[in-house]
Design a protein around this motif. Structure first.
Motif, PDB file in Angstrom:
ATOM      1  N   ASP A 195     -44.161 -39.625  15.191  1.00 60.74           N
ATOM      2  CA  ASP A 195     -44.688 -39.592  16.525  1.00 60.74           C
ATOM      3  C   ASP A 195     -43.596 -39.691  17.651  1.00 60.74           C
ATOM      4  N   ILE A 196     -42.530 -38.813  17.706  1.00 62.65           N
ATOM      5  CA  ILE A 196     -41.458 -39.300  18.572  1.00 62.65           C
ATOM      6  C   ILE A 196     -41.989 -38.467  19.923  1.00 62.65           C
ATOM      7  N   LEU A 197     -42.277 -39.686  20.904  1.00 58.94           N
ATOM      8  CA  LEU A 197     -42.613 -39.249  22.380  1.00 58.94           C
ATOM      9  C   LEU A 197     -41.525 -39.073  23.146  1.00 58.94           C
ATOM     10  N   ASP A 198     -40.528 -39.974  22.951  1.00 58.37           N
ATOM     11  CA  ASP A 198     -39.616 -40.408  23.820  1.00 58.37           C
ATOM     12  C   ASP A 198     -38.052 -40.003  22.976  1.00 58.37           C
ATOM     13  N   PHE A 228     -41.042 -35.105  15.029  1.00 56.55           N
ATOM     14  CA  PHE A 228     -41.260 -34.216  16.079  1.00 56.55           C
ATOM     15  C   PHE A 228     -42.607 -34.221  16.271  1.00 56.55           C
ATOM     16  N   LYS A 229     -43.016 -34.314  17.469  1.00 54.55           N
ATOM     17  CA  LYS A 229     -44.482 -34.496  17.752  1.00 54.55           C
ATOM     18  C   LYS A 229     -45.141 -33.329  18.488  1.00 54.55           C
ATOM     19  N   VAL A 230     -46.315 -32.806  17.912  1.00 61.43           N
ATOM     20  CA  VAL A 230     -46.609 -31.543  18.491  1.00 61.43           C
ATOM     21  C   VAL A 230     -48.045 -31.833  19.275  1.00 61.43           C
ATOM     22  N   ALA A 231     -48.586 -30.975  20.277  1.00 61.62           N
ATOM     23  CA  ALA A 231     -49.805 -31.063  20.995  1.00 61.62           C
ATOM     24  C   ALA A 231     -50.980 -31.197  20.008  1.00 61.62           C
ATOM     25  N   TYR A 232     -51.583 -31.993  20.349  1.00 62.02           N
ATOM     26  CA  TYR A 232     -53.220 -32.167  19.521  1.00 62.02           C
ATOM     27  C   TYR A 232     -54.226 -31.851  20.588  1.00 62.02           C
ATOM     28  N   LYS A 233     -53.944 -32.060  21.570  1.00 65.90           N
ATOM     29  CA  LYS A 233     -54.774 -31.909  22.849  1.00 65.90           C
ATOM     30  C   LYS A 233     -54.083 -31.380  24.180  1.00 65.90           C
ATOM     31  N   ASP A 236     -51.162 -33.381  26.238  1.00 68.19           N
ATOM     32  CA  ASP A 236     -50.616 -34.196  25.166  1.00 68.19           C
ATOM     33  C   ASP A 236     -48.968 -34.285  25.430  1.00 68.19           C
ATOM     34  N   VAL A 237     -48.517 -35.370  25.392  1.00 69.89           N
ATOM     35  CA  VAL A 237     -46.858 -35.399  25.580  1.00 69.89           C
ATOM     36  C   VAL A 237     -46.411 -35.190  24.156  1.00 69.89           C
ATOM     37  N   THR A 238     -45.663 -34.233  24.082  1.00 68.23           N
ATOM     38  CA  THR A 238     -44.904 -33.942  22.877  1.00 68.23           C
ATOM     39  C   THR A 238     -43.279 -34.147  23.115  1.00 68.23           C
ATOM     40  N   THR A 239     -42.657 -33.828  21.869  1.00 69.34           N
ATOM     41  CA  THR A 239     -41.287 -33.911  21.783  1.00 69.34           C
ATOM     42  C   THR A 239     -40.656 -32.803  22.617  1.00 69.34           C
ATOM     43  N   ASP A 240     -39.697 -33.074  23.291  1.00 70.14           N
ATOM     44  CA  ASP A 240     -39.058 -32.049  24.056  1.00 70.14           C
ATOM     45  C   ASP A 240     -38.115 -31.479  23.200  1.00 70.14           C
ATOM     46  N   ILE A 241     -38.058 -30.631  22.647  1.00 70.98           N
ATOM     47  CA  ILE A 241     -37.281 -30.218  21.476  1.00 70.98           C
ATOM     48  C   ILE A 241     -36.033 -29.666  22.214  1.00 70.98           C
ATOM     49  N   GLU A 242     -36.175 -28.923  23.131  1.00 68.06           N
ATOM     50  CA  GLU A 242     -34.935 -28.299  23.595  1.00 68.06           C
ATOM     51  C   GLU A 242     -33.907 -29.320  24.154  1.00 68.06           C
ATOM     52  N   GLU A 243     -34.504 -30.510  24.892  1.00 67.38           N
ATOM     53  CA  GLU A 243     -33.933 -31.479  25.602  1.00 67.38           C
ATOM     54  C   GLU A 243     -33.030 -32.232  24.421  1.00 67.38           C
ATOM     55  N   LEU A 244     -33.855 -32.660  23.539  1.00 69.03           N
ATOM     56  CA  LEU A 244     -33.563 -33.438  22.224  1.00 69.03           C
ATOM     57  C   LEU A 244     -32.280 -32.500  21.718  1.00 69.03           C
ATOM     58  N   LYS A 271     -44.586 -31.411  10.316  1.00 74.03           N
ATOM     59  CA  LYS A 271     -45.639 -31.104  11.313  1.00 74.03           C
ATOM     60  C   LYS A 271     -45.424 -30.198  12.236  1.00 74.03           C
ATOM     61  N   PHE A 272     -44.169 -30.270  12.919  1.00 74.08           N
ATOM     62  CA  PHE A 272     -43.704 -29.516  13.898  1.00 74.08           C
ATOM     63  C   PHE A 272     -43.951 -27.923  13.421  1.00 74.08           C
ATOM     64  N   LEU A 273     -43.519 -27.625  12.132  1.00 77.18           N
ATOM     65  CA  LEU A 273     -43.564 -26.346  11.641  1.00 77.18           C
ATOM     66  C   LEU A 273     -44.895 -25.551  11.688  1.00 77.18           C
ATOM     67  N   VAL A 274     -45.851 -26.609  10.975  1.00 73.27           N
ATOM     68  CA  VAL A 274     -46.847 -25.979  10.496  1.00 73.27           C
ATOM     69  C   VAL A 274     -48.284 -26.452  11.387  1.00 73.27           C
ATOM     70  N   SER A 275     -48.235 -27.527  11.749  1.00 66.95           N
ATOM     71  CA  SER A 275     -49.517 -28.299  12.426  1.00 66.95           C
ATOM     72  C   SER A 275     -50.351 -27.119  13.276  1.00 66.95           C
ATOM     73  N   GLU A 276     -49.745 -26.695  14.353  1.00 71.93           N
ATOM     74  CA  GLU A 276     -50.519 -25.891  15.255  1.00 71.93           C
ATOM     75  C   GLU A 276     -50.991 -24.514  14.666  1.00 71.93           C
ATOM     76  N   ALA A 277     -50.294 -24.221  13.763  1.00 76.80           N
ATOM     77  CA  ALA A 277     -50.406 -22.739  13.214  1.00 76.80           C
ATOM     78  C   ALA A 277     -51.709 -22.633  12.408  1.00 76.80           C
ATOM     79  N   GLY A 278     -52.253 -23.928  11.655  1.00 73.64           N
ATOM     80  CA  GLY A 278     -53.519 -24.139  10.884  1.00 73.64           C
ATOM     81  C   GLY A 278     -54.797 -24.387  11.533  1.00 73.64           C
TER      82      GLY A 278
END
Ligand SMILES: *Cc1c(COP(=O)(O)O)cnc(C)c1O
Length: 410
Positions: A195-198, A228-233, A236-244, A271-278
């Motif tokens: 759960d990397i928020l920051d 890497f955290k994805v949105a569940y709702k 939701d705060v997610t990992t800013d992957i581009e910034e990271l 999770k980052f790759l498959v969570s939201e796809a399911g």
């Protein structure tokens, strides 16, 4: 985002139609969404030296593994069986990182025999490894930098009492073993949790790992794990992957200059790759009004998707049969004889018995954590790809539940 404007036709295919064809409950995965997440990561971390090792424990259907292999991904495996699954699916041994925790030395030896990259997780195993293999087989070392990501204690792995990795405070001990046994350490690894928020916390861990890396002369790669955290709702705060990506890439390149040669940079997202796809599609069996609550009882439960019960995870739910119905408040529960709630007090379009609910973010740690409790078979899995729906695993039957039973003639 799907939460404010739910897409009833992911990949151009109607979820409601899929239930008519394949029945409910049903796991559905949008393969094109997985590919776009993969490409997002590749774009955020550009360069030939970057390797993405998909953590297959998130979702291990061989068809999905093949999909990621086609994109150029490797694998992160946490058991010898996951290693074998990867090999069977066509991955080369050197594309697989084996990151076991608390397994026997025999299992690690089996990994060496299979030719995969070994990641060592304890001082004791490092000693065994060195004693047994000397410098004939390289290994990676999993370091626990003791940084803590995110808020869920179940999925934090970096805290001081964590069973994962070798504490960064034991570095001197590690170096002594490496030197005495002449071990070839070709990689350093960290995985701090899910759960990397920051990104600041992630970078702090990365910084410690890079500092540690200067003590090892044979490195070929550094693995920053995942989390890497994805949105569940919604919102939701997610990992800013581009910034990271920007910060880590720049820091890594500077580090390589200091180190004296270009190293590979590895990540192992699941999770980052498959969570939201399911999606888990379930049917409402019963609407039950009690004095306090309106329950919607569905034809699935924590046996198929345990995350709400196990991690207190929030999974967004949508009534796909009656999307324009008047919103009402429901508590959606499963059919298992055990506390079995998918979501409390959810505002959803009016549910009727027979309606289908789509449970979102069911791609990661859904099917792979499912079980047969209450004698329930697992559902089928369907993969959507380029506008087509493919059945990639049949639903289990009673026969699957008794397959290994031995009749003792009693
Ligand atoms: C589970 C795990 C991952 C994947 O974590 P996600 O949060 O799903 O991205 C990566 N590396 C290791 C070692 C793991 O155990």
């Amino acid at each position: 985002m799907i939460y404010s404007d739910f897409n009833h036709n992911p990949g151009g295919i109607s979820l409601a139609e899929l239930v008519k064809e394949f029945g409910a409950p049903l796991y559905v995965y949008d393969g094109n969404k997985m590919i776009s997440q993969y490409n997002r990561l590749r774009t955020a971390f550009p360069g030939e030296h970057v390797r993405i090792k998909y953590a297959l424990k998130a979702l291990n259907n061989p068809n999905i593994l093949k999909l990621f292999r086609k994109q150029g991904a490797g694998l992160d495996a946490v058991s010898i069986h996951e290693v074998q699954l990867g090999l069977q699916t066509g991955f080369q041994p050197d594309e697989i990182l084996f990151t076991p925790n608390c397994v026997s030395f025999d299992e690690i030896k089996a990994g060496v025999e299979a030719g995969v990259q070994i990641n060592i997780d304890s001082i004791s195993m490092l000693e065994h490894f060195g004693h047994h293999f000397g410098n004939s087989v390289p290994c990676c070392i999993r370091i626990n930098p003791h940084i803590v990501a995110g808020g869920n204690v179940h999925i934090q792995t970096g805290h001081i009492d964590s069973k994962f990795g070798i504490s960064i405070h034991q570095l001197r001990h590690v170096l002594r073993i490496v030197e005495k046994e002449n071990i070839r350490v070709n990689g350093l690894h960290m995985h701090t949790g899910s759960d990397i928020l920051d990104s600041g916390v992630f970078i702090q861990g990365a910084e410690l790992l890079l500092e540690t890396a200067l003590s090892f002369k044979d490195l070929q790669f550094i693995d920053f794990g995942s989390g890497f955290k994805v949105a569940y709702k919604q919102d939701d705060v997610t990992t800013d992957i581009e910034e990271l990506g920007r910060v880590i890439s720049e820091r890594f390149n500077t580090f390589c200059k200091e180190y004296g040669r270009q190293l590979e940079l590895w990540f192992e997202p699941g999770k980052f790759l498959v969570s939201e796809a399911g999606f888990l599609l379930v049917k409402v069996n019963v609407i039950k009004q009690t004095t306090a609550t309106v329950f919607a009882g569905v034809d699935s439960g924590q046996n198929h998707l345990i995350r709400p019960m196990f991690y207190d995870a929030y999974h967004h739910m949508v009534n796909i049969s009656n999307p324009t119905g008047t919103p009402r408040i429901y508590t959606v529960v499963g059919y298992i004889c055990e506390t079995d709630t998918f979501g409390w007090d959810r505002k959803m379009a009016e549910l009727r018995e027979g309606d289908i609910i789509a449970i979102c973010n069911a791609g990661a740690y859904g099917y792979t954590m499912s079980n047969n409790y209450n004698g329930r078979p697992r559902p089928a899995e369907v993969l959507l790809l380029d506008g087509k729906a493919h059945l990639i695993r049949k639903a289990e039957t009673l026969g699957d539940l008794t397959r290994n039973v031995v009749d003792a003639g009693i």
